[in-house]
Design an enzyme around this catalytic site. Structure first.
Site, mmCIF file in Angstrom:
data_model
loop_
_atom_site.group_PDB
_atom_site.id
_atom_site.type_symbol
_atom_site.label_atom_id
_atom_site.label_comp_id
_atom_site.label_asym_id
_atom_site.label_seq_id
_atom_site.Cartn_x
_atom_site.Cartn_y
_atom_site.Cartn_z
ATOM 1 N N ASP A 231 0.828 -1.201 0.000
ATOM 2 C CA ASP A 231 0.000 0.000 0.000
ATOM 3 C C ASP A 231 0.865 1.255 0.000
ATOM 4 O O ASP A 231 1.699 1.441 0.888
ATOM 5 C CB ASP A 231 -0.898 -0.005 1.247
ATOM 6 C CG ASP A 231 -1.791 1.209 1.318
ATOM 7 O OD1 ASP A 231 -2.911 1.153 0.777
ATOM 8 O OD2 ASP A 231 -1.370 2.224 1.920
ATOM 9 N N TYR B 151 2.918 9.781 0.060
ATOM 10 C CA TYR B 151 4.015 9.088 0.734
ATOM 11 C C TYR B 151 5.345 9.345 0.028
ATOM 12 O O TYR B 151 6.416 9.115 0.589
ATOM 13 C CB TYR B 151 3.783 7.571 0.779
ATOM 14 C CG TYR B 151 2.552 7.106 1.514
ATOM 15 C CD1 TYR B 151 1.761 7.993 2.249
ATOM 16 C CD2 TYR B 151 2.178 5.768 1.481
ATOM 17 C CE1 TYR B 151 0.624 7.555 2.912
ATOM 18 C CE2 TYR B 151 1.048 5.316 2.147
ATOM 19 C CZ TYR B 151 0.264 6.215 2.852
ATOM 20 O OH TYR B 151 -0.851 5.767 3.497
ATOM 21 N N LYS C 56 -2.878 5.976 -3.943
ATOM 22 C CA LYS C 56 -3.961 6.916 -3.648
ATOM 23 C C LYS C 56 -3.705 8.283 -4.256
ATOM 24 O O LYS C 56 -2.557 8.751 -4.321
ATOM 25 C CB LYS C 56 -4.109 7.062 -2.119
ATOM 26 C CG LYS C 56 -4.191 5.747 -1.376
ATOM 27 C CD LYS C 56 -4.287 5.949 0.123
ATOM 28 C CE LYS C 56 -3.939 4.677 0.867
ATOM 29 N NZ LYS C 56 -2.504 4.425 0.923
ATOM 30 N N HIS D 111 -7.667 9.607 -1.588
ATOM 31 C CA HIS D 111 -7.044 9.507 -0.261
ATOM 32 C C HIS D 111 -7.832 10.239 0.825
ATOM 33 O O HIS D 111 -7.820 9.834 2.000
ATOM 34 C CB HIS D 111 -5.621 10.085 -0.331
ATOM 35 C CG HIS D 111 -4.706 9.567 0.720
ATOM 36 N ND1 HIS D 111 -3.340 9.593 0.609
ATOM 37 C CD2 HIS D 111 -4.941 8.983 1.924
ATOM 38 C CE1 HIS D 111 -2.787 9.068 1.686
ATOM 39 N NE2 HIS D 111 -3.739 8.700 2.502
#
Length: 289
Positions: free
Chosen positions: A49, A54, A83, A115
Site C-alpha cells: 500500500d 508518501y 492513492k 485519499h
C-alpha cells in the site's frame, strides 16, 4: 505457499485482495523500501500500500520489479494500492492518477483510492469539496474503464461521504480504507460498507503504537502467547477486515504476518471491541463538507 497468500477477500470487481498488506507510510529512500519489500515478499505478503503523498511510489515500483523474479513471482502475483493526493482532488485528478501510474511503472494499479474527501488548500467546510470529489471519482471511473486501475475506492470517507458517492457513481467503490482498531470500531461505517458491498480495510491497526501497551491487549496477548500487534491485527482480520501493518524491520514484518494460524475466542474479541471509545489517532474527516 505461505498461509498469508491464501487469506484474501473478494472485492465487488470479482478480484481477490489479500487480507494482509504492507503499509509504506513514512517509508523513505530506495534502500529502506527495497529491504522492507524483500522481507515482506519472503514472509508471504502479496499486497503493498502506497500513496502519492508518501512520495515512495517510484521506490516501491522499482523494488518490486527487481525483487519479484528473485522470489519466483510475477506482477500478477502482487496487489498494489496507491492513492490520489488531496492536492490533485478535482480537475487535477487525471494528472495525479497518471503520475502514480508512471511512478510505480508496473503497468497498472490494482486498487486506486481517493485519499481524502477534502481538497488541499480549501477549508474543510468549503462547498467546493463535494464537486471536487465527484470530479475525481469520474476520472477514476474513466481510468478503471481503460484497465489502468483494476479497482477503485476511497479512503477516510465518512458515512455521509459514502452515501453521497453511492448515489452518484457509475462504478461503485471496491474498498473503503479508514482508521480502525479496538478503540475505533467504526460500527456504522462498517455497516454501510456491508450494505453496499464495499470491502472495509483498516489502517493504523495499532493506534500508532499506543494500543500495544493497553492492559486488555497485553492480557489477551499473554493468554494467546502472541504479540500485542498480532492480537490487534488478528482482531481485525477475524472480522474479515483487511489490514496494512507498516514496518521496515524485517523481524517485525515477519511477525506481523503470523495472523492466520491462530484464532481469538469470542470472549477475547468482545473484550477488545469493548475498548471502543471513538478515539482517532489520525486524520479526522468528519468536518469535511
Amino acid at each position: 505457499m505461505s498461509s498469508t497468500t491464501t487469506s484474501s477477500v473478494t472485492l465487488n470487481t470479482g478480484v481477490q485482495m489479500p487480507l494482509l498488506g504492507l503499509g509504506t507510510y513514512k517509508m523513505h529512500g530506495s534502500e529502506e523500501v527495497y529491504r522492507a519489500v524483500d522481507a515482506a515478499l519472503a514472509a508471504g505478503y502479496r499486497a503493498f500500500d502506497s500513496a502519492a503523498v508518501y512520495r515512495n511510489e517510484a521506490d516501491l515500483g522499482r523494488s518490486l520489479r527487481e525483487l519479484l523474479p528473485k522470489h519466483g513471482l510475477t506482477r500478477q502475483d502482487v496487489f498494489i494500492t496507491s492513492k490520489l493526493g488531496p492536492k490533485d482532488q478535482g480537475e487535477r485528478a487525471m494528472e495525479g492518477a497518471l503520475h502514480s501510474l508512471s511512478q510505480l511503472d508496473l503497468g497498472y494499479i490494482d486498487l486506486y483510492l481517493i485519499h481524502w474527501p477534502g481538497t488541499q488548500g480549501l477549508a474543510v467546510a468549503d462547498q467546493s469539496n463535494p464537486g471536487n470529489r465527484a470530479q475525481s471519482w469520474a476520472t477514476l471511473e474513466e481510468l478503471h474503464g481503460q484497465g489502468k486501475l483494476k479497482a477503485i475506492g476511497v479512503s477516510n470517507y465518512t458515512v455521509a461521504h459514502m452515501r453521497e458517492l453511492m448515489q452518484s457513481c457509475k462504478v461503485p467503490p471496491a474498498v473503503l480504507q479508514v482508521e480502525f482498531h479496538p478503540r475505533l470500531c467504526q460500527a456504522e461505517l462498517k455497516s454501510v460498507c456491508k450494505e453496499y458491498g464495499v470491502c472495509f480495510q483498516a489502517y493504523s491497526s495499532l493506534g500508532q503504537g499506543d494500543l500495544i501497551t493497553d492492559p486488555v491487549v497485553l492480557e489477551v496477548a499473554k493468554q494467546c502467547q502472541r504479540t500485542p500487534a498480532q492480537v490487534l491485527l488478528r482482531w481485525a482480520v477475524q472480522q474479515g477486515v483487511a489490514v496494512l501493518p507498516k514496518s521496515s524491520n524485517a523481524d517485525r514484518i515477519q511477525e506481523n504476518a503470523r495472523l492466520f494460524d491462530f484464532t481469538l475466542s469470542d470472549t477475547d474479541m468482545d473484550r477488545l471491541s469493548a475498548l471502543d471509545c471513538g478515539q482517532k489517532y489520525c486524520w479526522n474527516p468528519s468536518g469535511v463538507a
